[in-house]
Design a protein around this motif. Structure first.
Motif, mmCIF file in Angstrom:
data_model
loop_
_atom_site.group_PDB
_atom_site.id
_atom_site.type_symbol
_atom_site.label_atom_id
_atom_site.label_comp_id
_atom_site.label_asym_id
_atom_site.label_seq_id
_atom_site.Cartn_x
_atom_site.Cartn_y
_atom_site.Cartn_z
ATOM 1 N N LEU A 147 47.276 48.473 31.172
ATOM 2 C CA LEU A 147 46.852 47.120 30.824
ATOM 3 C C LEU A 147 47.782 46.498 29.779
ATOM 4 C CD1 LEU A 147 42.941 47.292 30.576
ATOM 5 C CD2 LEU A 147 44.296 45.999 32.218
ATOM 6 N N VAL A 169 40.571 41.279 28.406
ATOM 7 C CA VAL A 169 40.228 42.423 29.262
ATOM 8 C C VAL A 169 39.404 43.472 28.522
ATOM 9 C CG1 VAL A 169 42.199 42.094 30.788
ATOM 10 C CG2 VAL A 169 42.425 43.616 28.809
ATOM 11 N N THR A 170 39.386 43.409 27.189
ATOM 12 C CA THR A 170 38.562 44.357 26.428
ATOM 13 C C THR A 170 37.282 43.707 25.913
ATOM 14 O OG1 THR A 170 39.793 43.843 24.394
ATOM 15 C CG2 THR A 170 40.551 45.726 25.698
ATOM 16 N N VAL A 175 33.936 42.062 30.724
ATOM 17 C CA VAL A 175 33.694 43.276 31.508
ATOM 18 C C VAL A 175 32.356 43.163 32.239
ATOM 19 C CG1 VAL A 175 33.266 45.762 31.406
ATOM 20 C CG2 VAL A 175 35.116 44.770 30.050
ATOM 21 N N TYR A 197 40.132 51.856 27.814
ATOM 22 C CA TYR A 197 39.917 50.461 28.200
ATOM 23 C C TYR A 197 39.089 50.436 29.478
ATOM 24 C CZ TYR A 197 43.841 49.564 25.013
ATOM 25 O OH TYR A 197 44.664 49.507 23.924
ATOM 26 N N LEU A 199 38.617 48.338 31.839
ATOM 27 C CA LEU A 199 39.215 47.797 33.063
ATOM 28 C C LEU A 199 40.595 48.378 33.367
ATOM 29 C CD1 LEU A 199 38.188 44.030 32.768
ATOM 30 C CD2 LEU A 199 37.116 45.831 34.143
ATOM 31 N N GLU A 200 40.996 49.410 32.642
ATOM 32 C CA GLU A 200 42.274 50.067 32.942
ATOM 33 C C GLU A 200 42.263 50.550 34.395
ATOM 34 O OE1 GLU A 200 45.572 50.320 32.034
ATOM 35 O OE2 GLU A 200 45.142 51.485 30.222
ATOM 36 N N LEU A 203 43.147 46.398 37.855
ATOM 37 C CA LEU A 203 43.929 45.217 38.201
ATOM 38 C C LEU A 203 44.969 45.630 39.236
ATOM 39 C CD1 LEU A 203 42.578 44.494 35.454
ATOM 40 C CD2 LEU A 203 44.614 43.133 34.953
ATOM 41 N N GLU A 218 41.472 33.765 32.413
ATOM 42 C CA GLU A 218 40.387 34.473 33.099
ATOM 43 C C GLU A 218 40.603 34.473 34.608
ATOM 44 O OE1 GLU A 218 35.574 33.965 33.534
ATOM 45 O OE2 GLU A 218 36.450 33.952 31.510
ATOM 46 N N VAL A 221 43.345 37.100 35.554
ATOM 47 C CA VAL A 221 42.869 38.489 35.534
ATOM 48 C C VAL A 221 41.874 38.741 36.659
ATOM 49 C CG1 VAL A 221 41.663 40.250 34.184
ATOM 50 C CG2 VAL A 221 43.256 38.698 33.048
ATOM 51 N N GLU A 222 40.972 37.792 36.871
ATOM 52 C CA GLU A 222 39.956 38.007 37.906
ATOM 53 C C GLU A 222 40.577 38.080 39.294
ATOM 54 O OE1 GLU A 222 35.587 36.486 39.451
ATOM 55 O OE2 GLU A 222 36.495 35.566 37.680
ATOM 56 N N ILE A 225 41.645 41.614 39.773
ATOM 57 C CA ILE A 225 40.490 42.489 40.001
ATOM 58 C C ILE A 225 39.919 42.241 41.398
ATOM 59 C CG2 ILE A 225 38.130 43.012 39.241
ATOM 60 C CD1 ILE A 225 39.062 42.360 36.381
#
Length: 375
Positions: A147, A169-170, A175, A197, A199-200, A203, A218, A221-222, A225
């Motif tokens: 990340l 992301v943290t 989350v 983390y 979400l490590e 992604l 956002e 990042v989304e 994911i």
């Protein structure tokens, strides 16, 4: 009744009829005016509706929508499909617009379309078999990055800093939002103890296209994911067959991503890890040590192997608490379709070529052959 009375009566009736005629005319006039007004209102509303339907559904949208056009699809069925997927506002407007442009020969295939595309862009895409839209910029996330490393790329390619990326992301709230939006991918497993983390590894590494100068952080990042969610969903049946969770899959795949250099290596290394797990042996993979140390080193020293950390697979049996990097599709597939071997050991020589062994003695011989410096 005398003539005078008759004349008076006839005059009265004529007056009544004239009044009735005036009333009828007024009613007809009112009805006509109302009818004309209704026509004007309907025409105005219809014009605005068509005008709106000719524009993109959401000009600011960057999220891609997969649309599969079957072979032999008619213009009507394609128009209906596009409306159902939310890519256009009205199927009839699209159909008649395409006919007006004399466009109806569209290619079958799977398209990643967006709500921001114009009708002309959609038509051009369906004609050529590829998405016809020029992005403002693209961003490539290679396989095998943490990340923090992804954050560095985001900082170089977007207006956002690495710190802003890591803060997002943290963030517990973010989350939780991802857990709600992608419940099959981001599960409670990411909240386990000892995970660095949450979400490590979640992604997906790929090249992403953006059609506005400053998409929200956002949304950036989304989208990554969401891409991982789309990939993992393809293997739901295999995961159920192996009784493996998604978290175990992305964790296992991240180890292969860090260890392997070729597709065959991924499948064979996966077999080594499975064999060691089956025999209760620690995985002993160096990338987990580096992740535990939190720093990159060209060479892992013996003293490094002693670090007390949940991610150190020399000190702890089984998989680490979570992924150590973002895995690509090849590594994910290797976890689910490993080679069938009896190997328990492997090493990479100075050229990065992996050598596999079934016994520890054989492994030591290869260490001596490929890694020891000649005296």
């Amino acid at each position: 009744m005398d003539n005078g009375s008759k004349k008076q009566e006839m005059f009265s009736k004529m007056q009544e009829r004239k009044s009735e005629v005036k009333i009828v005319r007024k009613i007809v006039a009112i009805i006509a005016i109302v009818f004309v007004l209704l026509l004007v209102i309907v025409g105005f509303l219809g014009y605005n509706y068509v005008k709106s339907a000719l524009k993109p559904v959401d000009p600011d949208s960057t999220k891609t929508i997969a649309v599969e056009v079957p072979i032999g699809s008619s213009l009507s069925s394609i128009s209906t499909l596009l409306e159902k997927k939310g890519v256009i506002k009205d199927a009839r407007v699209f159909k008649y617009y395409a006919k007006f442009k004399n466009e109806s020969q569209f290619q079958a295939g799977t398209y990643d379309l967006t709500k921001a595309m114009t009708l002309d862009e959609l038509i051009e895409s369906l004609k050529t078999g590829k998405v016809y839209r020029k992005p403002v910029f693209t961003m490539t996330i290679p396989e095998g990055l943490t990340l923090e490393q992804i954050g560095n790329i985001v900082e170089k390619k977007t207006p956002y800093t690495q710190k802003e990326f890591m803060d997002l992301v943290t963030s517990d709230a973010f989350v939780q939002k991802m857990m709600a939006n992608y419940p099959e991918l981001v599960t409670d497993a990411v909240l386990a103890d000892n995970i660095r983390y949450d979400l490590e590894g979640y992604l997906f590494p790929a090249t992403y296209s953006y059609f506005e100068e400053k998409p929200s952080l956002e949304s950036i990042v989304e989208e990554m994911i969401g891409a991982m969610d789309k990939v993992v969903k393809n293997y739901s049946d295999l995961l159920a067959e192996k009784q493996m969770s998604v978290h175990q899959l992305v964790t296992f795949a991240s180890l292969l991503e860090e260890e392997a250099t070729a597709q065959t290596d991924r499948e064979t290394i996966a077999s080594v890890f499975y064999n060691r797990l089956d025999q209760g042996m620690p995985l002993q993979t160096d990338p987990t040590v580096l992740y535990a140390l939190g720093s990159h080193k060209n060479r892992v020293l013996y003293e490094d192997l002693e670090v007390e950390n949940a991610y150190n697979t020399y000190k702890n049996k089984g998989l680490p608490p979570g992924p150590i990097a973002g895995a690509g599709k090849s590594s994910i597939e290797a976890v689910l379709n490993p080679s069938s071997t009896d190997y328990l050991y492997f090493l990479a020589d100075k050229e990065g070529v992996n050598h596999f062994s079934k016994t520890y003695d054989e492994h030591l011989q290869k260490v001596e052959k490929y890694l020891r410096k000649p005296e």
